[in-house]
Design a protein around this motif. Structure first.
Motif, PDB file in Angstrom:
ATOM      1  N   ARG A   1       0.859  -1.175   0.000  1.00 51.27           N
ATOM      2  CA  ARG A   1       0.000   0.000   0.000  1.00 51.27           C
ATOM      3  C   ARG A   1       0.905   1.237   0.000  1.00 51.27           C
ATOM      4  NH1 ARG A   1      -5.227   0.043   1.893  1.00 51.27           N
ATOM      5  NH2 ARG A   1      -4.874  -1.889   3.064  1.00 51.27           N
ATOM      6  N   VAL A   2       0.686   2.156  -0.937  1.00 53.78           N
ATOM      7  CA  VAL A   2       1.581   3.303  -1.122  1.00 53.78           C
ATOM      8  C   VAL A   2       0.771   4.599  -1.018  1.00 53.78           C
ATOM      9  CG1 VAL A   2       3.220   4.435  -2.667  1.00 53.78           C
ATOM     10  CG2 VAL A   2       3.063   1.931  -2.629  1.00 53.78           C
ATOM     11  N   ARG A   3       1.274   5.542  -0.244  1.00 53.75           N
ATOM     12  CA  ARG A   3       0.615   6.853  -0.132  1.00 53.75           C
ATOM     13  C   ARG A   3       1.660   7.954  -0.251  1.00 53.75           C
ATOM     14  NH1 ARG A   3      -4.033   8.875   3.971  1.00 53.75           N
ATOM     15  NH2 ARG A   3      -5.211   7.874   2.311  1.00 53.75           N
ATOM     16  N   TYR A   4       1.548   8.758  -1.308  1.00 51.30           N
ATOM     17  CA  TYR A   4       2.432   9.907  -1.512  1.00 51.30           C
ATOM     18  C   TYR A   4       1.897  11.091  -0.710  1.00 51.30           C
ATOM     19  CZ  TYR A   4       4.189   7.175  -5.446  1.00 51.30           C
ATOM     20  OH  TYR A   4       4.727   6.179  -6.226  1.00 51.30           O
ATOM     21  N   GLN A   5       2.793  11.751  -0.002  1.00 55.19           N
ATOM     22  CA  GLN A   5       2.403  12.887   0.830  1.00 55.19           C
ATOM     23  C   GLN A   5       3.261  14.104   0.500  1.00 55.19           C
ATOM     24  OE1 GLN A   5       1.357  11.473   5.068  1.00 55.19           O
ATOM     25  NE2 GLN A   5       2.733   9.877   4.330  1.00 55.19           N
ATOM     26  N   PRO A   6       2.971  14.786  -0.623  1.00 53.41           N
ATOM     27  CA  PRO A   6       3.715  15.999  -0.970  1.00 53.41           C
ATOM     28  C   PRO A   6       3.419  17.094   0.046  1.00 53.41           C
ATOM     29  CG  PRO A   6       2.395  15.171  -2.820  1.00 53.41           C
ATOM     30  CD  PRO A   6       1.919  14.477  -1.599  1.00 53.41           C
ATOM     31  N   ALA A   7       4.434  17.883   0.365  1.00 51.72           N
ATOM     32  CA  ALA A   7       4.274  18.951   1.351  1.00 51.72           C
ATOM     33  C   ALA A   7       3.206  19.938   0.893  1.00 51.72           C
ATOM     34  CB  ALA A   7       5.600  19.678   1.566  1.00 51.72           C
ATOM     35  N   GLY A   8       2.241  20.212   1.778  1.00 49.27           N
ATOM     36  CA  GLY A   8       1.222  21.203   1.489  1.00 49.27           C
ATOM     37  C   GLY A   8       0.155  20.768   0.506  1.00 49.27           C
ATOM     38  N   GLN A   9       0.118  19.487   0.148  1.00 44.88           N
ATOM     39  CA  GLN A   9      -0.876  18.989  -0.810  1.00 44.88           C
ATOM     40  C   GLN A   9      -1.564  17.748  -0.247  1.00 44.88           C
ATOM     41  OE1 GLN A   9       0.608  18.618  -4.908  1.00 44.88           O
ATOM     42  NE2 GLN A   9       2.426  19.791  -4.313  1.00 44.88           N
TER      43      GLN A   9
ATOM     44  N   ALA B   1       1.118  14.862 -10.572  1.00 47.86           N
ATOM     45  CA  ALA B   1      -0.073  15.689 -10.827  1.00 47.86           C
ATOM     46  C   ALA B   1      -1.134  14.897 -11.576  1.00 47.86           C
ATOM     47  CB  ALA B   1       0.319  16.940 -11.604  1.00 47.86           C
ATOM     48  N   ALA B   2      -0.697  14.053 -12.516  1.00 47.42           N
ATOM     49  CA  ALA B   2      -1.648  13.253 -13.293  1.00 47.42           C
ATOM     50  C   ALA B   2      -2.345  12.209 -12.434  1.00 47.42           C
ATOM     51  CB  ALA B   2      -0.924  12.571 -14.446  1.00 47.42           C
ATOM     52  N   ARG B   3      -1.691  11.770 -11.337  1.00 44.21           N
ATOM     53  CA  ARG B   3      -2.309  10.771 -10.457  1.00 44.21           C
ATOM     54  C   ARG B   3      -3.547  11.325  -9.755  1.00 44.21           C
ATOM     55  NH1 ARG B   3      -0.961   6.838 -13.011  1.00 44.21           N
ATOM     56  NH2 ARG B   3      -0.398   8.502 -14.432  1.00 44.21           N
ATOM     57  N   ARG B   4      -3.680  12.640  -9.725  1.00 42.61           N
ATOM     58  CA  ARG B   4      -4.836  13.239  -9.056  1.00 42.61           C
ATOM     59  C   ARG B   4      -6.095  13.152  -9.915  1.00 42.61           C
ATOM     60  NH1 ARG B   4      -3.196  15.711  -4.569  1.00 42.61           N
ATOM     61  NH2 ARG B   4      -1.002  16.291  -4.375  1.00 42.61           N
ATOM     62  N   ALA B   5      -5.920  12.887 -11.194  1.00 41.39           N
ATOM     63  CA  ALA B   5      -7.081  12.806 -12.079  1.00 41.39           C
ATOM     64  C   ALA B   5      -7.790  11.476 -11.868  1.00 41.39           C
ATOM     65  CB  ALA B   5      -6.630  12.929 -13.532  1.00 41.39           C
ATOM     66  N   PRO B   6      -9.121  11.466 -11.855  1.00 37.80           N
ATOM     67  CA  PRO B   6      -9.854  10.200 -11.692  1.00 37.80           C
ATOM     68  C   PRO B   6      -9.688   9.311 -12.918  1.00 37.80           C
ATOM     69  CG  PRO B   6     -11.365  11.976 -12.216  1.00 37.80           C
ATOM     70  CD  PRO B   6     -10.017  12.618 -11.972  1.00 37.80           C
ATOM     71  N   ALA B   7      -9.807   8.021 -12.698  1.00 36.50           N
ATOM     72  CA  ALA B   7      -9.732   7.088 -13.820  1.00 36.50           C
ATOM     73  C   ALA B   7     -11.043   7.142 -14.594  1.00 36.50           C
ATOM     74  CB  ALA B   7      -9.485   5.677 -13.304  1.00 36.50           C
ATOM     75  N   ALA B   8     -10.998   6.710 -15.850  1.00 35.92           N
ATOM     76  CA  ALA B   8     -12.227   6.637 -16.638  1.00 35.92           C
ATOM     77  C   ALA B   8     -13.182   5.649 -15.971  1.00 35.92           C
ATOM     78  CB  ALA B   8     -11.904   6.192 -18.050  1.00 35.92           C
ATOM     79  N   VAL B   9     -14.438   6.039 -15.767  1.00 37.23           N
ATOM     80  CA  VAL B   9     -15.340   5.196 -14.998  1.00 37.23           C
ATOM     81  C   VAL B   9     -16.529   4.683 -15.808  1.00 37.23           C
ATOM     82  CG1 VAL B   9     -14.754   6.320 -12.834  1.00 37.23           C
ATOM     83  CG2 VAL B   9     -16.629   7.225 -14.193  1.00 37.23           C
ATOM     84  N   GLY B  10     -16.642   5.065 -17.058  1.00 39.50           N
ATOM     85  CA  GLY B  10     -17.801   4.657 -17.845  1.00 39.50           C
ATOM     86  C   GLY B  10     -17.593   3.331 -18.551  1.00 39.50           C
ATOM     87  N   GLY B  11     -18.662   2.839 -19.162  1.00 34.38           N
ATOM     88  CA  GLY B  11     -18.564   1.659 -20.009  1.00 34.38           C
ATOM     89  C   GLY B  11     -18.950   0.369 -19.317  1.00 34.38           C
TER      90      GLY B  11
END
Length: 277
Positions: free
Chosen positions: A80-88, A179-189
């Motif tokens: 399990r991985v969690r990135y914790q950028p400062a201030g974000q 930054a791209a990891r913050r975008a949700p994955a495609a959920v349709g279909g």
């Protein structure tokens, strides 16, 4: 490596000379002097010089308040991985770590169930992951590349199948990736519909569709190089098989088998997950 070769050649040369020397070629006093210098003085000087030269590299790497911190939690049998950028806000991921080249990164190592051990030989030392405790390891990648990691503490049936990759990226590329990891994955279909209908969202997170944390986060699965915590290459066939027969592929895995799921439906879910990059 070079030092070991030099020592081996030197010992071999001494053996060659000793075997071909005539009796009495060296006195007892000369032999004792050779033992003293070759077996005592020279090794002591060499080892002392090596110790002094490596001491600076053994100092702990300092981290600052604005350095990136990544929490890595060992689970049976995944990461399990969690990135914790400062201030974000934190960003969750699974089974792969990415770090920027030239920057200090503090890894906060934890265990969610039993003892694990975090080990990336090409990048950092080995450190245990203990339930109820957070151990800290600072890494500093000096070049871009992919480094193989492995759980180094026996943790159950699939201990040997609990690996991961650490991908070191140039700083600008890493910032863009994060930054791209913050975008949700495609959920349709149809894939999303089958994913939900078969209860997959009860254990797995796919950003924008489900937020369960029992199993690995599957958001952006299509960007990972491997499946099952580094145990096999991410191919469509491997993903379909894992979806249907996880306990067979990975003994001891908590994910149940889905024999009732048709091959076509499993393939549809797999294609949908692969599109999430």
């Amino acid at each position: 490596m070079l030092g070991a070769v030099v020592i081996a050649v030197a010992v071999g040369a001494l053996m060659f000379v000793a075997q071909r020397s005539r009796d009495g070629a060296i006195t007892h006093q000369q032999g004792m002097r050779l033992v003293l210098w070759a077996g005592g003085v020279v090794p002591t000087v060499v080892l002392l010089a090596l110790l002094i030269s490596t001491l600076p590299a053994m100092r702990p790497i300092a981290v600052k308040a604005d350095d990136l911190r990544i929490t890595v939690t060992g689970e049976q049998f995944w990461w399990r991985v969690r990135y914790q950028p400062a201030g974000q806000a934190a960003i969750d991921d699974s089974n792969e770590l990415r770090v920027p080249v030239g920057r200090n990164v503090e890894l906060l190592l934890e265990a969610g169930d039993v003892l694990h051990s975090f080990w990336v030989p090409g990048l950092a030392g080995k450190l245990d992951m203990v339930p109820g405790r957070t151990n800290k390891l600072v890494v500093h990648a000096t070049r871009a590349g992919r480094f193989r990691g492995q759980c180094a503490e026996f943790c159950g049936l699939s201990h040997a199948l609990m690996a991961f990759d650490v991908v070191a990226m140039e700083p600008a590329a890493f910032d863009a990736w994060l930054a791209a990891r913050r975008a949700p994955a495609a959920v349709g279909g149809d894939g999303a519909r089958l994913f939900a209908a078969n209860g997959c969202g009860g254990c797995h997170t796919v950003a924008g569709l489900s937020d369960a944390t029992i199993g690995p986060n599957l958001t952006h699965l299509g960007a990972r190089a491997s499946l099952g915590a580094g145990m096999q290459k991410r191919t469509h066939a491997n993903l379909v098989r894992f979806i249907k027969h996880a306990p067979t592929v990975k003994p001891g895995a908590r994910m149940p088998a889905y024999p009732q799921l048709s091959n076509d439906d499993a393939a549809t879910i797999a294609r949908w997950l692969e599109q999430s990059k």
